[in-house]
Design a protein around this motif. Structure first.
Motif, PDB file in Angstrom:
ATOM      1  N   SER A 199       0.740  -1.193  -0.013  1.00  0.00           N
ATOM      2  CA  SER A 199      -0.131  -0.015   0.105  1.00  0.00           C
ATOM      3  C   SER A 199       0.911   1.395   0.087  1.00  0.00           C
ATOM      4  CB  SER A 199      -1.033  -0.063   1.213  1.00  0.00           C
ATOM      5  OG  SER A 199      -1.618  -1.135   1.274  1.00  0.00           O
ATOM      6  N   VAL A 200       2.196   0.967   0.340  1.00  0.00           N
ATOM      7  CA  VAL A 200       2.983   2.356   0.449  1.00  0.00           C
ATOM      8  C   VAL A 200       3.184   2.960  -0.937  1.00  0.00           C
ATOM      9  CG1 VAL A 200       5.263   2.963   1.002  1.00  0.00           C
ATOM     10  CG2 VAL A 200       3.928   1.551   2.417  1.00  0.00           C
ATOM     11  N   ARG A 201       3.145   4.028  -1.089  1.00  0.00           N
ATOM     12  CA  ARG A 201       3.102   4.645  -2.633  1.00  0.00           C
ATOM     13  C   ARG A 201       4.463   4.835  -2.892  1.00  0.00           C
ATOM     14  NH1 ARG A 201      -1.132   7.910  -4.170  1.00  0.00           N
ATOM     15  NH2 ARG A 201      -2.873   6.281  -4.766  1.00  0.00           N
ATOM     16  N   SER A 202       5.379   5.506  -1.946  1.00  0.00           N
ATOM     17  CA  SER A 202       6.906   5.627  -2.359  1.00  0.00           C
ATOM     18  C   SER A 202       7.500   4.445  -1.824  1.00  0.00           C
ATOM     19  CB  SER A 202       7.111   6.887  -1.407  1.00  0.00           C
ATOM     20  OG  SER A 202       7.100   6.642  -0.117  1.00  0.00           O
ATOM     21  N   ARG A 203       8.473   4.094  -2.523  1.00  0.00           N
ATOM     22  CA  ARG A 203       9.046   2.626  -2.553  1.00  0.00           C
ATOM     23  C   ARG A 203      10.211   2.918  -1.673  1.00  0.00           C
ATOM     24  NH1 ARG A 203       5.806  -0.249  -2.715  1.00  0.00           N
ATOM     25  NH2 ARG A 203       4.863  -0.786  -4.432  1.00  0.00           N
ATOM     26  N   ARG A 204      10.018   2.141  -0.648  1.00  0.00           N
ATOM     27  CA  ARG A 204      10.954   2.404   0.793  1.00  0.00           C
ATOM     28  C   ARG A 204      11.789   1.124   0.772  1.00  0.00           C
ATOM     29  NH1 ARG A 204      11.626   6.979   3.723  1.00  0.00           N
ATOM     30  NH2 ARG A 204      10.328   8.419   3.149  1.00  0.00           N
ATOM     31  N   THR A 205      12.882   1.084   1.440  1.00  0.00           N
ATOM     32  CA  THR A 205      13.649   0.039   1.446  1.00  0.00           C
ATOM     33  C   THR A 205      13.033  -0.980   2.438  1.00  0.00           C
ATOM     34  OG1 THR A 205      15.621   1.513   1.827  1.00  0.00           O
ATOM     35  CG2 THR A 205      15.801  -0.818   2.182  1.00  0.00           C
TER      36      THR A 205
END
Lengths: 165, 357
Positions: free
Chosen positions: A53-59
Motif C-alpha cells: 500500500s505504500v506509494r513511495s518505494r521504501r527499503t
C-alpha cells in the motif's frame, strides 16, 4: 475517509486478504493449530498489504516482501535456483555492507557516543532491511515505518473490535 | 602605542556589534583595524602578533566566532604570507593537540572557553597558516577566491546552524585530524563552524550530515508520543525502539485476535468499499446494532472447547478475557435472534465497518 490515503489502501487490501484466508474451510476451524496457522497467514497478509500500500518505494517494504517470499518458498521447500542465488547475493551484499559499516563510520562524524551505536544496531534489527543502511537513512526509514505501523495497528484494531463484538 | 589604540578601537567595534549581528560594514571596519594592526609594525612582527594576543580572551573568542570572520582570512592572506616566517611555531601541532585535548570532554562552551582562549588566540594566527599549509595546491592569488565561496557557504550554513553557543572543539578536532591523520572518535563533539576550516569539504559534508540527522531525530521525536520531553539522543533512541517494538507486538496480537474471530459471513467487502467510497465519515462510530445479529450459532460449541484448550502464554490476558466475555454474552442472544440473509447483513456490516475506519 480519504479514498486514496494509506489507511484506506491498506484497509482494502487487508480485508481482501482476510476474506481469502477465512474462505478456506479447514476440517476443524477452531482448533488451536488451525487458529495458529491462520494467525501466521493473517500476520503475513497484514505485512504484505502494508508493504504494497505504500506509494513511495521504501527499503523496508522491499525487505518485508522479500522476507515473506523467502519464508513461504522455504516452507514449501520449492527453492528454485534463482531464488537461492538471489538470496545469496543479498546476503553477500548485506555482509559486504556490514563490513563497510564497520570500517567507515556510520554515526561517525556525527560524533555521538559509542552507546548510540548499540541502540542504532538494535534499531537496525527492528526495522526490516535496516542492516544495510547508514544512520541517516535508517532514521528516515524508521520514521516512515512507525507511521505505517501506527496505521496498521489502527485499522486492524478497528476490524478486530468490529468483528469480535 | 598604535597597536594598543588599534586594539581599543577593535574592542569598541566588537562591543558595538556585540548586541546585534555583525554587519558587513562593521566587519569591514574590523578588518581595517586588523589590517592596521598587522601592517603597522611591519618591522616588528612579533609585537603585532602579541598585540593580537593581548586582545582580552572574550574578544579573541568573539574574533573567532564572528560570522564574518572569513573576511578576515580573505583580507589577511597576503599579509600572512609575510608573516609566515615569524609565525611559525615549533610546536604548532603540539598546540593543536593540546587544544584538542582541552576541548575533548567539554560539555559546555563556558567551561572550555577559559581553557581554550589562550591556545585559541594562538590558533588565530596558526589558522591562516594551517589554511595555507593544508591547501598547498592553491596559489596565493586563488586563496581569496577560495575564501569567498567559503563565505557564501558559510552564509548558507548560517541558516542551518542551530545553536550559537557551541564550543569550537570541532575546529580543533578537524585540525588535529588534518595534522596528525588522527581518526579517533571523540565521545561528544559540538558542532561549530570553524573559520578557515569551512573550505574543507570534509567538515562541510560532515556538518550537513549532522544537521540532517538532527532534523530526522526531531521528526522521530514528534512521531513517538512522549518523546518531546526527553533530551539526549540515547534516551530518545531507546524510546523509539520501545515504541517500534510495542507497535510490532500490537500487530501480532491483533492478528491473533483476527485469527480467532470466526466470521460466518462471506464478506465481499471490496465491492462494497469501491462503491461507497464517497459517502463515508472517518469517525469512531460505535457499531451498536450489528453485533447483536452476529451469528455465532455454529461456532459456539467449538468455541467453548478451544477456550479451555487455549494455552498460549504469550498472549495478553485481557485480550482473551474479552474474547471469552463477548462470546459468552453473545451466545444467549444468538439463540434468540434469527439470522438474516447474508447479503443484507454483509452490506450493513460493511457500512458500519467503513464508517468506523
Amino acid at each position: 475517509m480519504n479514498p486514496s490515503s494509506l489507511k484506506s489502501r491498506f484497509a482494502t487490501r487487508f480485508l481482501r486478504a482476510l476474506t481469502q484466508i477465512h474462505a478456506r474451510k479447514p476440517i476443524c476451524p477452531s482448533s488451536p493449530t488451525e487458529i495458529f496457522r491462520r494467525y501466521r497467514r493473517i500476520k503475513a497478509a497484514a505485512d504484505k498489504s502494508m508493504a504494497y500500500s505504500v506509494r513511495s518505494r521504501r527499503t523496508w517494504t522491499g525487505a518485508v516482501l522479500w522476507k515473506l517470499r523467502s519464508r513461504s518458498c522455504g516452507r514449501r521447500s520449492v527453492k528454485t535456483s534463482t531464488l537461492v542465488k538471489s538470496q545469496q547475493a543479498i546476503e553477500k551484499k548485506t555482509r559486504h555492507e556490514k563490513q563497510n559499516k564497520n570500517t567507515t563510520t556510520t554515526t561517525g562524524g556525527h560524533g555521538v557516543g559509542f552507546g548510540v551505536e548499540a541502540t542504532a544496531s538494535e534499531l537496525r534489527e527492528l526495522v526490516p532491511g535496516g542492516e544495510a543502511m547508514d544512520y541517516c537513512n535508517l532514521l528516515d526509514e524508521t520514521a516512515h515505518y512507525i507511521k505505517c505501523l501506527t496505521t496498521q495497528v489502527k485499522v486492524m484494531k478497528k476490524i478486530a473490535d468490529f468483528y469480535s463484538l | 602605542m598604535e597597536s594598543n589604540a588599534g586594539t581599543k578601537e577593535t574592542r569598541s567595534n566588537l562591543t558595538a556589534s556585540d548586541g546585534g549581528e555583525v554587519t558587513a560594514f562593521e566587519s569591514l571596519q574590523f578588518t581595517d583595524e586588523i589590517h592596521r594592526l598587522i601592517l603597522a609594525p611591519t618591522t616588528d612582527n612579533s609585537s603585532s602578533f602579541t598585540a593580537l594576543l593581548e586582545l582580552p580572551p572574550p574578544q579573541a573568542v568573539e574574533l573567532l566566532h564572528s560570522p564574518d570572520s572569513p573576511k578576515l582570512i580573505a583580507a589577511s592572506p597576503p599579509n600572512v604570507e609575510d608573516f609566515q616566517g615569524s609565525f611559525r611555531f615549533p610546536s604548532n601541532s603540539g598546540l593543536i593537540e593540546r587544544d584538542a585535548r582541552f576541548s575533548l570532554f567539554s560539555g559546555e562552551a563556558n567551561n572550555s572557553n577559559e581553557k581554550r582562549n589562550s591556545p585559541e588566540s594562538k590558533n588565530v594566527s596558526a589558522n591562516p597558516e594551517k589554511n595555507v599549509k593544508s591547501e598547498p595546491a592553491e596559489t596565493e592569488s586563488s586563496q581569496p577566491l577560495v575564501s569567498d565561496p567559503t563565505v557564501e557557504k558559510r552564509s548558507i550554513k548560517r541558516k542551518d546552524r542551530e545553536n550559537k553557543v557551541k564550543g569550537s572543539t570541532k575546529k580543533s578536532k578537524t585540525v588535529a585530524n588534518e595534522n596528525s591523520e588522527d581518526a579517533e572518535k571523540l565521545p561528544y563533539v559540538h558542532v561549530r563552524a570553524r573559520r578557515g576550516q569551512a573550505t574543507d569539504s570534509h567538515s562541510l559534508a560532515e556538518r550537513a550530515r549532522r544537521e540532517k540527522i538532527n532534523a530526522r531525530m526531531k521528526l522521530l521525536q514528534e512521531l513517538v508520543p512522549g518523546c518531546n520531553k526527553i533530551s539526549g539522543t540515547a534516551l530518545v533512541l531507546d524510546e523509539i525502539i520501545n515504541h517500534v517494538q510495542s507497535l510490532q507486538r500490537q500487530v501480532e496480537f491483533l492478528s491473533m485476535r483476527l485469527a480467532a474471530v470466526n466470521p460466518r459471513i462471506d464478506f465481499n467487502l471490496d465491492s462494497v468499499f469501491t462503491s461507497e467510497s464517497g459517502s463515508l465519515m472517518d469517525s469512531n462510530f460505535p457499531s451498536l446494532v450489528m453485533p447483536a445479529i452476529w451469528p455465532e450459532v455454529q461456532g459456539n460449541g467449538h468455541r467453548q472447547q478451544y477456550q479451555h484448550q487455549w494455552h498460549l502464554d504469550t498472549l495478553q490476558q485481557p485480550v482473551w478475557g474479552r474474547e471469552e466475555v463477548c462470546n459468552n454474552y453473545i451466545t444467549p442472544e444468538n439463540s434468540l435472534l434469527t439470522y438474516d440473509s447474508s447479503a443484507n447483513s454483509a452490506t450493513l456490516q460493511a457500512n458500519h465497518l467503513k464508517m468506523e475506519l
